[in-house]
Design an enzyme around this catalytic site. Sequence first.
Site, PDB file in Angstrom:
ATOM      1  CB  CYS A 117      21.062 -54.302 -11.389  1.00  0.00           C
ATOM      2  SG  CYS A 117      19.943 -55.388 -10.483  1.00  0.00           S
ATOM      3  CG  LEU A 118      17.568 -50.139  -7.993  1.00  0.00           C
ATOM      4  CD1 LEU A 118      16.122 -49.993  -7.537  1.00  0.00           C
ATOM      5  CD2 LEU A 118      18.350 -48.872  -7.679  1.00  0.00           C
ATOM      6  CD  GLU A 178      13.507 -54.963 -13.328  1.00  0.00           C
ATOM      7  OE1 GLU A 178      13.449 -55.679 -12.314  1.00  0.00           O
ATOM      8  OE2 GLU A 178      14.399 -54.104 -13.498  1.00  0.00           O
ATOM      9  CG  HIS A 232      15.913 -59.032 -11.307  1.00  0.00           C
ATOM     10  ND1 HIS A 232      17.012 -59.307 -10.522  1.00  0.00           N
ATOM     11  CD2 HIS A 232      16.108 -57.767 -11.770  1.00  0.00           C
ATOM     12  CE1 HIS A 232      17.828 -58.262 -10.534  1.00  0.00           C
ATOM     13  NE2 HIS A 232      17.308 -57.312 -11.281  1.00  0.00           N
TER      14      HIS A 232
HETATM   15 NI    NI Z   1      18.066 -55.446 -11.668  1.00  0.00          NI
END
Ligand code: NI
Length: 171
Positions: free
Chosen positions: A94-95, A137, A140
């Site tokens: 995950c970024l 996503e 998130h």
């Molecule tokens: Ni992520």
Amino acid sequence: MAPLPIKVYGEEVLRQKSMDIENLDGKAAQFLEDLKLTMLQARGLGLAANQVGRALRAFAIDLSQFDVLAEPKVFINPEIVDVGGNVVTAEEGCLSFPGLFQNIERSDRATIKSINLDGKEYLFEASGLVARVIQHEIDHLDGVLFIDHLTPAQRTLIKRKLTRIKAGERV
Ligand code: NI
């Protein structure tokens, strides 16, 4: 267009439940382009709006490194319609967790509904890696992070790494 700074674990916006984008105006379109650009420059497979500090229901995905025909896509106000198929364990990153990779269980099929920039609704059916990225996503947007899928024992093993990420390090 300008890439946006990516929020890392520990920042409150990553735990916020995102709100639908009500106004699909030029500013919203510009933001979505910036979100996509930020993801591409960071070489992520996906990036949600709250990862760049805006608690809005939108995310971008890019699977072109696995499928040369895959174009980067942006989803607006997406919602899970159906999740099913087999449960598969695979490594995820995950970024917002630079350098951290963990094995996560996910269903290998997912269908979401989303709207385009004209406000028109459509269904998007995904399997395999795309289904995995989409579920990551959507999580998130609900303030859920991939580490939330780990068992307490697995979380304990990465406690020190999480502390370092919070401090702004790459692990
Ligand atoms: Ni992520």
